[in-house]
Each structure stands twice: as C-alpha cells, then as structure tokens.
Design an enzyme around this catalytic site. Structure first.
Site, PDB file in Angstrom:
ATOM      1  N   TYR A 246     -21.067 -27.250 -20.997  1.00 43.79           N
ATOM      2  CA  TYR A 246     -19.918 -27.262 -21.914  1.00 43.79           C
ATOM      3  C   TYR A 246     -19.961 -28.505 -22.797  1.00 43.79           C
ATOM      4  O   TYR A 246     -19.759 -28.421 -24.015  1.00 43.79           O
ATOM      5  CB  TYR A 246     -18.629 -27.234 -21.092  1.00 43.79           C
ATOM      6  CG  TYR A 246     -17.359 -27.322 -21.899  1.00 43.79           C
ATOM      7  CD1 TYR A 246     -16.810 -26.184 -22.482  1.00 43.79           C
ATOM      8  CD2 TYR A 246     -16.698 -28.531 -22.066  1.00 43.79           C
ATOM      9  CE1 TYR A 246     -15.631 -26.257 -23.207  1.00 43.79           C
ATOM     10  CE2 TYR A 246     -15.515 -28.618 -22.792  1.00 43.79           C
ATOM     11  CZ  TYR A 246     -14.988 -27.469 -23.360  1.00 43.79           C
ATOM     12  OH  TYR A 246     -13.827 -27.540 -24.090  1.00 43.79           O
TER      13      TYR A 246
ATOM     14  N   LYS B  57       0.191 -23.673  -7.748  1.00 42.41           N
ATOM     15  CA  LYS B  57       0.211 -23.979  -6.306  1.00 42.41           C
ATOM     16  C   LYS B  57       1.610 -24.331  -5.814  1.00 42.41           C
ATOM     17  O   LYS B  57       2.032 -23.903  -4.740  1.00 42.41           O
ATOM     18  CB  LYS B  57      -0.738 -25.151  -6.011  1.00 42.41           C
ATOM     19  CG  LYS B  57      -2.198 -24.757  -5.888  1.00 42.41           C
ATOM     20  CD  LYS B  57      -3.007 -25.967  -5.437  1.00 42.41           C
ATOM     21  CE  LYS B  57      -4.429 -25.571  -5.095  1.00 42.41           C
ATOM     22  NZ  LYS B  57      -5.195 -26.734  -4.621  1.00 42.41           N
TER      23      LYS B  57
ATOM     24  N   GLY C   9      -6.801 -17.904 -30.942  1.00 40.78           N
ATOM     25  CA  GLY C   9      -5.391 -17.994 -31.344  1.00 40.78           C
ATOM     26  C   GLY C   9      -4.386 -17.585 -30.290  1.00 40.78           C
ATOM     27  O   GLY C   9      -3.194 -17.835 -30.454  1.00 40.78           O
TER      28      GLY C   9
END
Length: 323
Positions: free
Chosen positions: A145, A196, A17
């Site tokens: 994953y 960046k 959350g």
C-alpha cells in the site's frame, strides 16, 4: 444549482465517493460549503472499475470533470495489509495510474489525490514532514500500500514537469468518522474499537483491545478533513503534497482512544489488552506546520466530541454500517 443556469464552471468528480472521506465531503458540500459554480459528482466502484483503464477513461468521458478528488483505493487495517501486500500494491498502482492518466488525457485542470502518513519511512525522525516521504522503506507491515501511494507523488511530479498538470496530493493522519469501515478484523483501529465496544456492551463482556494500547496516533475527524479538502481543491497551488493533521500535541494513545470510546458509549465494563497481538508502528507523529502557515486559524473538532458523534452515528446506523 443546475447547469441550465449557466453558472457551473467546475465539474468536480470524486472517486471513492461513497467511502469515509467521500461521504464527509458530500455532507460538507450539502451543508453549505458548496458553491453555485460547482457541480459535484460522487462515484464509487459500482460506477466504474478503476483498475480497468478503458472503464476509467469511459467514466471521465461520461462526466467530463474539470477537477478531480481522487480517494478510491484498496484500503485496510494492519492485519489485512500484512496478509495481502501484493494485492494492495497491484490494485492501487492500477487505480492511480488509470485515474491520473485519464485526468491528463481529458484535460482535467486539477487533481487532488489522497495519501496517508502510514506511507512514510519506518525509520525516521519525528515529527515527519512533507519532504520525508521517500527517505527510506516504509513499515514492512504495509509496504505494498505504502509504495503504491508514494508513486502518486512521483506521477504528480512527472505530469507537472512533462505536461504542466496541476496534480497534487494531501497526506491525512488517521481519519475516522461516520461511514467508516467498522470491520473488527480488517478495519482501522478507531472504528474497530467502536464496533468492539458496541458488541461488548450488548453482551456484557469485557473490551479486549489488540496490542499494548501504548502506540500513539493523530486522529483527524472526517468532517474536518472534508473542509480541508475543499480548501486544497480551491486554493492550494503546489504540486508538492501537504499533510492535513491535528497538531503534534493532539496525539493520543490507543488506550486513550479506547477510553474515549468507552466513555462516549457509556461502557462500564473491563478494559483488557491482548499483548500477543501486534502493535504496528509505535508512532508516526506528523507536523502540520505547513498547513498552519497557510491556515493558522483552522479549528479542528475536539477529539472526544468527534468520537462521540461517530459513536452516535454507528449506533444509529448499526444495521447498514460497513462492518
């Protein structure tokens, strides 16, 4: 709305959350999309270790949710995935199994889990759609994953067939927005580029983008995704997953994304591409035809506007942002 008024009939627990999507859902609910019969509970890894079955069960018994949005996961960008595929597999399999089984054991009416388009087969035809998830191995860079996330779809089907549970999943494309992880090494491409550009601007140096800049992605703004999550929770009744994405025509290259960020942050320095760095998948174009059949009129935030808002949030919250 308090429970004392007797109006609350839905207790919605959101795992993960405090992450990118969780924070977006919290904002959308607070900004008027919440309903009086809903109590929203946002939890993070500080509230419970979801890799631990007993801790997960205790969390569910404490909050007694009727509905769950399951966002918690070990996540990272391309380079972190390449280094830790086993960790991504093990942690995510444990988290997902614990959350779904606790939901079943405590009588939760509906669970909406979050998958990702990066879990689709590496060798496929485009655009990809919901029927193709299991049609071949995922890209080798993030197989841990990907397979862990694919197993959520398998479990959803199993819980429905064996127990009649309404557990489903959504498949967003590349999500970005406020509260993202802006880490340059381990974050996803867009927040990494934002960080960046911020640093290049501070130091007056060139912006170096990893890879060729040619890969293409469909980016979805976290606040748009949050609004769609509420619709899925309330209205979408299929167990089969649904892709939540902008249209195929809204795909942008990494170069175009970098240029949009540079423009949003008034960066006027040089743009360089480090072609010694990996590109990852060239594209993962997803079809949002199923979403459009359900919600033909849904308005997405234009990409450049969403980038501008995200850059503004990062600049304003630089000291506290995850990076």
């Amino acid at each position: 709305m308090t429970e004392a008024t007797g109006l609350v009939t839905k207790r919605i627990l959101v795992t993960g959350g405090t992450g990118l999507v969780g924070k977006a859902i919290e904002k959308v609910v607070a900004d008027g999309e919440g309903r009086p019969d809903e109590k929203w509970i946002f939890v993070s890894s500080r509230d419970a270790d979801l890799t631990n079955a007993a801790a997960t069960k205790a969390l569910f018994e404490q909050h007694k949710p009727t509905h769950v949005i399951h966002l918690a996961a070990m996540v990272g960008g391309l380079f972190k995935n390449i280094r830790y595929n086993l960790d991504f597999w093990r942690r995510n399999v444990h988290i997902n199994d614990n959350v779904l089984h606790s939901a079943y054991e405590t009588g939760v009416q509906k669970v909406v889990s979050c998958l990702s388009t990066c879990i689709f087969p590496d060798k496929t035809t485009y655009p990809i759609d919901e029927s193709m998830i299991h049609n071949g191995p995922p890209h080798s860079s993030n197989f841990g994953y990907s397979y862990a996330k694919r197993m959520i779809d398998i479990q959803n089907r199993g819980y429905f067939e064996q127990h009649g549970c309404r557990f489903t999943a959504v498949i967003p494309t590349n999500v970005f927005g406020p509260h993202d992880n802006f880490n340059i090494e381990d974050g996803h491409v867009l927040p990494g580029l934002i960080h960046k550009v911020y640093l290049a601007k501070q130091t007056g140096s060139a912006l170096t983008v990893w890879g060729t800049g040619k890969p293409r992605r469909q980016f979805i703004y976290s606040l748009d995704l949050a609004r769609l999550f509420l619709w899925v929770l309330r209205e979408y009744d299929e167990v089969e997953p649904i892709i939540l994405s902008v249209g195929e025509e809204d795909e942008v290259s990494i170069r175009e994304a970098a240029e949009a960020i540079a423009e949003a942050m008034d960066f006027t320095g040089e743009l360089l591409f480090d072609t010694t760095k990996a590109d990852g998948q060239f594209k993962k174009t997803a079809s949002n035809a199923k979403l459009r059949r359900y919600l033909p009129g849904f308005q997405f935030t234009p990409f450049r506007q969403a980038v501008k808002e995200t850059c503004a949030w990062f600049s304003a919250n630089y000291t506290n942002a995850r990076k």
